[in-house]
Design a protein around this motif. Structure first.
Motif, PDB file in Angstrom:
ATOM      1  N   ASP A   4       0.852  -1.186   0.000  1.00 57.47           N
ATOM      2  CA  ASP A   4       0.000   0.000   0.000  1.00 57.47           C
ATOM      3  C   ASP A   4       0.886   1.234   0.000  1.00 57.47           C
ATOM      4  OD1 ASP A   4      -2.352   1.423  -0.066  1.00 57.47           O
ATOM      5  OD2 ASP A   4      -3.148   0.562   1.772  1.00 57.47           O
TER       6      ASP A   4
ATOM      7  N   TYR B 116       6.206   2.112  -1.684  1.00 58.58           N
ATOM      8  CA  TYR B 116       5.113   1.409  -1.020  1.00 58.58           C
ATOM      9  C   TYR B 116       5.591   0.760   0.278  1.00 58.58           C
ATOM     10  CZ  TYR B 116       7.293  -2.576  -3.384  1.00 58.58           C
ATOM     11  OH  TYR B 116       8.183  -3.511  -3.845  1.00 58.58           O
TER      12      TYR B 116
ATOM     13  N   GLU C  56      -3.691   2.623 -16.934  1.00 60.84           N
ATOM     14  CA  GLU C  56      -3.743   1.643 -15.845  1.00 60.84           C
ATOM     15  C   GLU C  56      -3.499   0.230 -16.358  1.00 60.84           C
ATOM     16  OE1 GLU C  56      -4.127   1.954 -12.441  1.00 60.84           O
ATOM     17  OE2 GLU C  56      -3.865   4.092 -12.772  1.00 60.84           O
TER      18      GLU C  56
ATOM     19  N   THR D  63      -0.816  -1.759 -11.049  1.00 64.10           N
ATOM     20  CA  THR D  63      -0.890  -2.217  -9.655  1.00 64.10           C
ATOM     21  C   THR D  63      -2.295  -2.751  -9.411  1.00 64.10           C
ATOM     22  OG1 THR D  63      -1.733  -0.148  -8.710  1.00 64.10           O
ATOM     23  CG2 THR D  63       0.672  -0.349  -8.932  1.00 64.10           C
ATOM     24  N   TRP D  64      -2.567  -3.188  -8.178  1.00 62.94           N
ATOM     25  CA  TRP D  64      -3.915  -3.643  -7.850  1.00 62.94           C
ATOM     26  C   TRP D  64      -4.940  -2.514  -8.033  1.00 62.94           C
ATOM     27  CZ3 TRP D  64      -5.853  -0.726  -3.975  1.00 62.94           C
ATOM     28  CH2 TRP D  64      -4.989  -0.214  -3.005  1.00 62.94           C
ATOM     29  N   GLN D  65      -4.473  -1.275  -8.013  1.00 61.52           N
ATOM     30  CA  GLN D  65      -5.392  -0.159  -8.254  1.00 61.52           C
ATOM     31  C   GLN D  65      -5.878  -0.139  -9.705  1.00 61.52           C
ATOM     32  OE1 GLN D  65      -2.590   2.737  -6.782  1.00 61.52           O
ATOM     33  NE2 GLN D  65      -3.795   3.059  -4.929  1.00 61.52           N
ATOM     34  N   SER D  66      -5.220  -0.904 -10.565  1.00 61.81           N
ATOM     35  CA  SER D  66      -5.580  -0.994 -11.986  1.00 61.81           C
ATOM     36  C   SER D  66      -6.634  -2.063 -12.256  1.00 61.81           C
ATOM     37  CB  SER D  66      -4.334  -1.319 -12.815  1.00 61.81           C
ATOM     38  OG  SER D  66      -3.296  -0.421 -12.564  1.00 61.81           O
TER      39      SER D  66
END
Length: 185
Positions: free
Chosen positions: A48, A56, A155, A167-170
């Motif tokens: 995170d 991160y 993304e 990233t996982w945000q993608s």
């Protein structure tokens, strides 16, 4: 029989990427098979971003069971491979069987999905040359040094049978492209 998708990870794989991918594939009716160095309980991590940090942070994450060891993977049993991020790719890129597996997915023209640091496995396998790729921004050097075209503004990016995400945000963009691919088969 359900079509199978191979998920490559190991200890220190990104937990959210692992569980989100597994659940999305299963929700869509696929069998998600987690491959690791051996069949065992894997210790996943949470990456995170915290204010004030230059990079991160990492915390312990969920535990997940690996279903199959890399040595037992038969690529022809799967329609696609998902290579997860986290720190696992840092050591998995040195595993000759992992390199052999991803090269075979490429050679047999199957889908190759990679997110975040997962790209480190593809760079080690020599599979990013002349491909348009995205990944976690601090792995950009590896992509470019191996002849890939890094795109940081999107993304997720698709280049033929390859889909890559930052990233996982993608996840929203990444999985939209992943399922577009799977609907083409």
């Amino acid at each position: 029989m359900k079509e199978k998708i191979l998920i490559i990870t190991g200890d220190a794989g990104e937990g959210y990427e692992c569980l989100y991918g597994k659940h999305r594939f299963e929700e869509a009716g696929y069998e998600a098979v987690i491959a690791a160095p051996s069949v065992k309980r894997l210790n996943l991590v949470i990456h995170d971003f915290e204010p004030g940090w230059d990079t991160y942070i990492e915390k312990p994450g969920y535990i997940v069971e690996a279903n199959i060891a890399f040595a037992d993977v038969i690529v022809e049993d799967y329609i696609a491979v998902l290579i997860l991020g986290g720190r696992a790719p840092e050591f998995l890129r040195h595993n000759e069987k992992v390199i052999e597996i991803v090269r075979e997915f490429d050679k047999t023209d199957k889908f190759v999905f990679s997110i975040c640091h997962g790209i480190q496995i593809l760079t080690a396998a020599g599979l990013v040359k002349n491909k348009t790729i995205t990944c976690y921004e601090n792995v950009r050097f590896e992509v470019e040094a191996c002849g890939g075209n890094f795109v940081g503004k999107d993304e997720a990016v698709r280049d033929g049978k390859y889909v890559s995400g930052q990233t996982w945000q993608s996840h929203p963009d990444f999985y939209r492209m992943v399922f577009e691919c799977l609907n083409e088969k």
